[in-house]
Design a protein around this motif. Sequence first.
Motif, PDB file in Angstrom:
ATOM      1  N   ASN A 160      -2.405  -8.430   6.336  1.00  0.00           N
ATOM      2  CA  ASN A 160      -2.564  -8.048   7.747  1.00  0.00           C
ATOM      3  C   ASN A 160      -1.303  -8.366   8.544  1.00  0.00           C
ATOM      4  N   PHE A 161      -0.702  -9.512   8.213  1.00  0.00           N
ATOM      5  CA  PHE A 161       0.542  -9.899   8.895  1.00  0.00           C
ATOM      6  C   PHE A 161       1.644  -8.897   8.595  1.00  0.00           C
ATOM      7  N   GLN A 163       1.175  -5.710   7.907  1.00  0.00           N
ATOM      8  CA  GLN A 163       0.865  -4.503   8.687  1.00  0.00           C
ATOM      9  C   GLN A 163       1.335  -4.655  10.138  1.00  0.00           C
ATOM     10  N   GLN A 164       1.085  -5.848  10.700  1.00  0.00           N
ATOM     11  CA  GLN A 164       1.540  -6.087  12.075  1.00  0.00           C
ATOM     12  C   GLN A 164       3.066  -6.010  12.163  1.00  0.00           C
ATOM     13  N   LYS A 165       3.730  -6.597  11.171  1.00  0.00           N
ATOM     14  CA  LYS A 165       5.197  -6.563  11.150  1.00  0.00           C
ATOM     15  C   LYS A 165       5.697  -5.122  11.015  1.00  0.00           C
ATOM     16  N   SER A 168       5.349  -3.433  14.204  1.00  0.00           N
ATOM     17  CA  SER A 168       6.419  -3.908  15.089  1.00  0.00           C
ATOM     18  C   SER A 168       7.731  -3.195  14.786  1.00  0.00           C
TER      19      SER A 168
END
Length: 401
Positions: A160-161, A163-165, A168
């Motif tokens: 998930n991290f 995907q967020q990155k 971004s």
Amino acid sequence: MDEDRNNLRDYVRVIWKRKWLIIITTFFCVAVTAALSSALPRKWEVDCILKPSKFFIQSETGEFKEITVVNPQQISVLINNETYRKSIADELGFVLKKVPAIQARELKGTHLIRISLRTSDIDEGKSILLSLFKYVRRDLDSKIEMEVKGLENLIENNKNFIQQKELSITDKLNEIKVIQNENKLNKIDIGKNERDELEKRQEIISVENLLKISQKREESLLSELNEVRQRIKVIEEQHMKALSEEKNEESALSLLLYSNVIQQNMQYYNTLDKELVTERINQENWRLSIKMKEGEIKNLQDQTARTKTKMDTLNTHISDKKNEIEKIKNDIRNIRNSIVLLEERKSRIDYTKLVKQPTSSLVPVSPKRKLNVLIAFVLGITVFTLFAFILEYTKPQNTVE
């Protein structure tokens, strides 16, 4: 030496004398032992080897170290203390006393546990060991499941991290595109300003050429005005001279001619003066036009400088965002490496399993008939030989009395 020989002869004599007593009684004991051993139920040893749940942890040096969920010695103690005996009896429908004693011990130099029992029913013994394995596996795997769930949560959180990155990165790339489009518009503005500046400079050159022509025209007019002024002055002097002379028809005609010439020259002078004024006005207008165009050029240059400064600032923003993107990509690579390590750690987790299924011994382990017969034989000969010596050496004493 002779005394020892005599004693030895006495012992042999006594044994030979009482040989039938020793043989018969020993045979009787052996027979009874053999009969009893045959009457006792035969028991086999059923055993299995259990491998407890384990997982690996990575040390600071990067090496993986094997860790068992529970120490094998502790598991052996639990089994030997009959912790699971009642659960096994309830599951298999046995009376608690009917469940044979189960022994467990850690195999030296390994993390394996050998579990065994003795039973007269091999299938029943295997069922007991399988039931025991089920309960031990339940307790151990419940702890390993927590480890697996923790690893899966870490892996999912890392994904998930990532995907967020990645989102971004997408946002920053879009921002870069917006800035680049703005820079393209700025470049267009700079190009337009430069073209306008070039056009203004060309106009200035044209006006300067007109100004130079006008200045030459002014010089020509001034020169011609001076000539006309000089000519008028000469004519006026001649006119005055003619007025001072006697008047006759010729002089009157001369005066009239002088007056006409003077008037014509004055008109021409006025015409030249007007043209001179006009040229000077035009020159002033052209100088003003040049100054205005130079001001416009200055404004265009200022706009271009401001636009270039803005572009430099935007390019700095682009560079900063690219550095941020590169940093985020490095973070993503590190997180993916972490996920690989977590998945490898997860793949190295071993659940509790039997490395050896319950199997029985090839021959019964009890009763040990041959051993019992051998012991009975040795004990019989020994005991009854001593008994023969006692009888032999106590008999003369009784006879004396």
